[in-house]
Design a protein around this motif. Structure first.
Motif, PDB file in Angstrom:
ATOM      1  N   GLU A  61       2.964  54.235  -1.434  1.00 24.31           N
ATOM      2  CA  GLU A  61       1.923  53.094  -1.252  1.00 24.31           C
ATOM      3  C   GLU A  61       2.634  51.836  -0.468  1.00 24.31           C
ATOM      4  N   ARG A  62       3.962  51.541  -0.842  1.00 24.31           N
ATOM      5  CA  ARG A  62       4.523  50.456  -0.370  1.00 24.31           C
ATOM      6  C   ARG A  62       5.084  50.599   1.131  1.00 24.31           C
ATOM      7  N   GLU A  63       5.507  51.826   1.520  1.00 26.12           N
ATOM      8  CA  GLU A  63       5.805  52.200   2.609  1.00 26.12           C
ATOM      9  C   GLU A  63       4.338  52.131   3.754  1.00 26.12           C
ATOM     10  N   ARG A  64       3.279  52.319   3.054  1.00 24.16           N
ATOM     11  CA  ARG A  64       2.293  52.102   3.872  1.00 24.16           C
ATOM     12  C   ARG A  64       1.809  50.866   4.186  1.00 24.16           C
ATOM     13  N   ALA A  65       2.133  50.024   3.042  1.00 18.83           N
ATOM     14  CA  ALA A  65       1.796  48.660   3.200  1.00 18.83           C
ATOM     15  C   ALA A  65       2.999  47.956   4.019  1.00 18.83           C
ATOM     16  N   ASP A  66       4.337  48.236   4.034  1.00 21.38           N
ATOM     17  CA  ASP A  66       5.261  47.565   4.750  1.00 21.38           C
ATOM     18  C   ASP A  66       5.209  48.108   6.433  1.00 21.38           C
ATOM     19  N   PHE A  67       4.710  49.093   6.598  1.00 19.55           N
ATOM     20  CA  PHE A  67       4.859  49.719   7.820  1.00 19.55           C
ATOM     21  C   PHE A  67       3.497  49.851   8.559  1.00 19.55           C
ATOM     22  N   GLU A  68       2.629  48.992   7.960  1.00 15.13           N
ATOM     23  CA  GLU A  68       1.207  49.219   8.557  1.00 15.13           C
ATOM     24  C   GLU A  68       0.835  49.092   9.988  1.00 15.13           C
ATOM     25  N   PRO A  69       0.518  50.109  10.718  1.00 18.81           N
ATOM     26  CA  PRO A  69       0.327  50.360  12.126  1.00 18.81           C
ATOM     27  C   PRO A  69      -0.415  49.103  12.539  1.00 18.81           C
ATOM     28  N   ALA A  70      -1.488  48.783  11.984  1.00 18.60           N
ATOM     29  CA  ALA A  70      -2.523  47.601  12.455  1.00 18.60           C
ATOM     30  C   ALA A  70      -1.675  46.251  12.531  1.00 18.60           C
ATOM     31  N   ALA A  71      -0.797  46.076  11.537  1.00 17.51           N
ATOM     32  CA  ALA A  71      -0.043  44.913  11.349  1.00 17.51           C
ATOM     33  C   ALA A  71       1.161  44.626  12.459  1.00 17.51           C
ATOM     34  N   THR A  72       1.413  45.909  13.240  1.00 18.29           N
ATOM     35  CA  THR A  72       2.537  45.666  14.169  1.00 18.29           C
ATOM     36  C   THR A  72       1.912  45.394  15.595  1.00 18.29           C
ATOM     37  N   THR A  73       2.855  44.851  16.397  1.00 14.93           N
ATOM     38  CA  THR A  73       2.738  44.629  17.750  1.00 14.93           C
ATOM     39  C   THR A  73       2.455  45.823  18.770  1.00 14.93           C
ATOM     40  N   ALA A  74       1.521  45.939  19.848  1.00 11.68           N
ATOM     41  CA  ALA A  74       1.280  47.270  20.329  1.00 11.68           C
ATOM     42  C   ALA A  74       2.605  47.270  21.094  1.00 11.68           C
ATOM     43  N   ILE A  75       3.064  48.682  21.333  1.00 15.01           N
ATOM     44  CA  ILE A  75       4.341  48.900  21.975  1.00 15.01           C
ATOM     45  C   ILE A  75       3.991  49.804  23.090  1.00 15.01           C
ATOM     46  N   THR A  76       4.183  49.346  24.264  1.00 13.80           N
ATOM     47  CA  THR A  76       3.810  50.157  25.575  1.00 13.80           C
ATOM     48  C   THR A  76       4.873  50.592  26.338  1.00 13.80           C
TER      49      THR A  76
END
Length: 184
Positions: A61-76
């Protein structure tokens, strides 16, 4: 109030796992570490197996919250991927080092236990799918093996930094790995 104390108990359980290993995990030690009345942890988790399961779920649960993909900037691009992997590794071996050690200890302990290890494996698979989407966005060919390669590289670097060389500069290895995959 019970949810708050249960949370303290789980935090203490993960701290014990990450600092002293799986064998240190007992209800009494969790109660003591969390500053809870004796018997508190065993009220929530009747068996050691249930306590291990609670710790596994808490970490996932903590890792999902800490590394939530939607909360990160797009990597292109490759440079952004290098920066992102380095930042994640810094968090996993810095601020979240105890939790990372606990996760690795649980992966090893629960490797043969399909039921208890499932939340960790499911979390790992979600992270793999997220990373695969990034690899595709960066334009790296053969995204599945490339993703597995990058994740294996990151796992090795994390483990090395957490156990052998806390000062290891991980950037050169990550940069070399990403650039090699991006040009192949």
């Amino acid at each position: 109030m019970p949810a708050v104390t249960r949370e303290r108990g789980l935090e203490a359980a993960v701290e014990l796992l990450g600092t002293e290993g799986v064998r240190a995990l007992t209800h009494a030690r969790v109660d003591d570490r969390a500053g809870l009345p004796p018997g508190s942890t065993s009220n929530w988790f009747r068996t050691r197996r249930a306590l291990l399961g609670g710790a596994v779920d808490w970490i996932a649960e903590r890792e999902r919250a800490d590394f939530e993909p939607a909360a990160t900037t797009a990597i292109t691009g490759a440079d952004e991927l290098i920066e992102g992997l380095c930042a994640m590794a810094e968090l996993q071996t810095g601020r979240f080092a105890t939790r990372t050690r606990a996760r690795y200890a649980l992966f090893l302990e629960l490797a043969g236990d399909p039921e208890l290890g499932e939340p960790l494996r499911r979390q790992r698979h979600e992270f793999e799918r997220w990373m695969e989407r990034i690899v595709v966005a960066v334009g790296i060919s053969d995204p599945v093996p490339a993703t597995r390669t990058l994740m294996a590289l990151a796992d090795g670097l994390l483990l090395h930094r957490l156990t052998v060389d806390p000062g290891l500069d991980i950037r050169p290895a990550i940069e070399r790995g990403v650039r090699a995959l991006a040009t192949s």
